[in-house]
Design a protein around this motif. Structure first.
Motif, short mmCIF file in Angstrom:
data_model
loop_
_atom_site.label_atom_id
_atom_site.label_comp_id
_atom_site.label_asym_id
_atom_site.label_seq_id
_atom_site.Cartn_x
_atom_site.Cartn_y
_atom_site.Cartn_z
N ARG A 3 0.89 -1.24 -0.21
CA ARG A 3 -0.22 0.29 -0.03
C ARG A 3 1.39 1.00 -0.17
NH1 ARG A 3 -5.47 0.31 1.66
NH2 ARG A 3 -6.38 -2.66 1.67
N PRO A 4 0.35 2.07 -0.74
CA PRO A 4 1.07 3.36 -0.89
C PRO A 4 0.99 3.78 0.43
CG PRO A 4 -0.76 3.85 -2.79
CD PRO A 4 -0.74 2.65 -1.17
N ARG A 7 0.18 9.60 4.19
CA ARG A 7 0.25 10.80 3.97
C ARG A 7 -0.72 11.68 5.29
NH1 ARG A 7 2.64 12.05 -1.14
NH2 ARG A 7 2.81 13.97 -0.79
N SER A 47 -5.28 6.68 -11.16
CA SER A 47 -4.95 7.31 -9.44
C SER A 47 -5.79 6.86 -8.75
CB SER A 47 -4.99 9.29 -10.01
OG SER A 47 -4.15 9.58 -10.95
N THR A 48 -4.81 6.49 -7.71
CA THR A 48 -5.38 5.82 -6.52
C THR A 48 -4.64 6.73 -5.06
OG1 THR A 48 -4.95 3.29 -7.87
CG2 THR A 48 -5.28 3.77 -5.33
N PRO A 50 -3.83 7.05 -1.52
CA PRO A 50 -3.16 6.07 -0.04
C PRO A 50 -3.97 6.15 0.91
CG PRO A 50 -2.18 8.65 -1.01
CD PRO A 50 -3.56 8.87 -1.83
N SER A 129 0.34 8.04 -10.34
CA SER A 129 -0.45 7.13 -10.49
C SER A 129 -0.75 7.38 -9.06
CB SER A 129 0.43 5.92 -9.94
OG SER A 129 1.14 5.74 -9.41
N ARG A 130 -0.71 8.67 -8.19
CA ARG A 130 -1.39 9.11 -7.31
C ARG A 130 -2.31 9.65 -7.27
NH1 ARG A 130 1.70 7.77 -2.60
NH2 ARG A 130 0.85 9.45 -1.20
N GLU A 132 -3.98 12.37 -4.79
CA GLU A 132 -3.34 13.68 -3.33
C GLU A 132 -4.76 14.15 -3.23
OE1 GLU A 132 -0.82 12.95 -2.30
OE2 GLU A 132 0.97 11.47 -3.64
N GLU A 434 -9.71 -0.10 -3.86
CA GLU A 434 -9.19 1.49 -3.32
C GLU A 434 -10.28 2.15 -4.36
OE1 GLU A 434 -6.75 1.56 -1.26
OE2 GLU A 434 -5.07 -0.36 -1.43
N THR A 436 -10.42 4.83 -6.50
CA THR A 436 -9.50 5.35 -7.68
C THR A 436 -10.37 5.93 -8.73
OG1 THR A 436 -10.21 3.82 -8.84
CG2 THR A 436 -8.37 3.08 -7.93
#
Length: 447
Positions: A3-4, A7, A47-48, A50, A129-130, A132, A434, A436
């Motif tokens: 997993r990322p 943050r 883009s997933t 986190p 790919s994130r 935010e 997740e 996405t």
């Protein structure tokens, strides 16, 4: 699966207005079904979101609002998607928060594992790919208290229970099950809610300005203005299937989509029906100006292999012209977008179809158009089932440019139904789904 990293999130005020792409109106729409050229596309970026612990997210917005998140991460932000002006930035909104169902003595109980969670408006940005989180606004009452996502009314809404369905929680007339979102030119937001069902005007800082509900709802005790300004027939909405889609037309009018057919005049009729409704609302006048009948395709057309019509839903509507929409039909596994033109002659507001006394009701008609109902016509634009990489349970759709759309899923905060949703330690057994956001390049221009 790795997993990322976790943050921190930034919490700030809403910036300048969001600007959405609006396309010219096109020719008449006609209903089509079956395979068709130009109704697919290619996923060009995924883009997933986190992992962000829900307590970390919530307590950064409202101190000490969540004492224990039971291992739940931020999710559920895919209830809708609205461009926030800058490339790759979008407004999203959470739903009412983590919730599920556990059957006790043969009856499903609605659980709220994190009852202190407050629905929030969340600004996100695609960073490769994130996905935010840039900013977030808790939705609050006139006095600044959290609205929460708890059910409103005893006898109408489901009784809220603790995570294990053992103890009832109190009802909250301020509670909102938020879904669709748009931002107006003045920086304020409009949301839709499934409980009322209702249309909610929210300030640029997240405070509820007005909640518009069906006539006769009699919601008492809310800490914000409640206006009974929507047709009373919407009191017959199916539980957890109230308003879900929301679009903003170029002239400022709003279009609200009812997720599923009304239970009009009964649950049996509503669950067999293939007809839902849209409302047109004028923020300038503060009133509904039109109502439309919308017919679903057969459930097996939307989701091959599915035969239960109650699985059909409208979760997103997007303006692509002065009176033109993309309307999403979906199940939890499949989704398709149709182009629909709102015409004056399709307006059923104030007609017999807008009354619960009409027999047979609109929902009881097996073929409303054949019975003389001016049902909206439609044309298939994209079959998302034919797009490799498109997520399941898509609830938010936004137009990026004439050949590109963005879609986002609702991951239900990683929750599943049933007693196994939480382990013996009371911590979430995460579904692994997740949040996405997928950008899709269409085979043909939107038109």
């Amino acid at each position: 699966m790795t997993r990322p990293a976790r943050r921190r999130i930034a919490v700030a005020a809403v910036p300048a207005l969001a600007v959405s792409l609006l396309l010219p109106a096109a020719a008449d729409a006609t209903t089509q079904s079956g395979p068709e050229r130009g109704v697919s596309g290619k996923a060009i970026r995924t883009s997933t979101l986190p992992d962000i612990p829900l307590a970390t997210f919530s307590n950064a917005l409202l101190h000490h609002s969540v004492a224990d998140d039971r291992g739940v991460d931020l999710g559920g932000i895919g209830s809708d998607l609205f461009p926030a002006g800058r490339p790759g930035e979008f407004w999203t909104v959470t739903d009412r928060g983590p919730n599920g169902q556990i059957k006790i003595d043969g009856v499903n109980r609605r659980t709220f594992p994190v009852p202190g969670f407050d629905p929030a408006i969340v600004k996100v940005k695609v960073e490769g790919s994130r996905l935010e989180v840039l900013k977030a606004l808790p939705i609050r009452t006139r006095s600044g208290a959290p609205v929460t996502g708890l059910s409103n009314q005893s006898g109408r809404d489901e009784i809220p229970y603790t995570y294990d369905a053992s103890t009832p929680l109190g009802f909250n007339p301020d509670g909102l099950d938020t879904e669709g979102i748009v931002q107006s030119h003045d920086g304020t937001f409009w949301l839709v809610d499934e409980y009322g069902p209702s249309l909610v005007h929210v300030s640029a800082t997240g405070r509820v300005l007005t909640r518009y509900v069906p006539k006769g709802l009699a919601l008492k005790g809310a800490d914000y203005p409640v206006v009974e300004g929507l047709p009373s027939v919407f009191l017959t909405r199916k539980g957890n299937r109230g308003f879900e889609g929301l679009a903003q037309l170029p002239g400022g009018d709003l279009v609200i989509a009812l997720q599923s057919p009304l239970l009009n005049p009964s649950k049996q009729v509503g669950e067999a029906s293939g007809t839902t409704r849209l409302l047109r609302f004028s923020p300038r006048r503060g009133t509904v100006t039109a109502e439309y009948a919308y017919a679903f395709d057969a459930v097996g057309t939307v989701d091959p292999g599915e035969d239960d019509p109650t699985e059909l839903k409208v979760s997103s509507v997007v303006a692509i012209g002065p009176d033109t929409l993309l309307v999403q039909e979906r199940t939890d596994r499949a989704a398709r977008l149709h182009r629909v033109v709102l015409r004056r002659e399709n307006n059923i507001l104030g007609t017999a179809w807008d009354s619960t006394a009409t027999t047979p009701s609109l929902e009881a008609l097996p073929n409303p158009a054949a019975a003389g109902v001016p049902v909206l016509s439609k044309k298939l634009v994209v079959d998302l089932n034919r797009v490799p990489g498109a997520p399941k349970k898509i609830e938010g759709v936004a137009v990026v440019d004439p050949r590109t759309i963005a879609v986002i899923n609702d991951n239900d905060f990683g929750m599943t139904d049933g007693a196994g949703a939480f382990g013996p330690d009371g911590r979430l057994v995460d579904s692994g789904v997740e949040t996405t956001l997928v950008q899709i390049r269409l085979d043909a221009r939107l038109r």
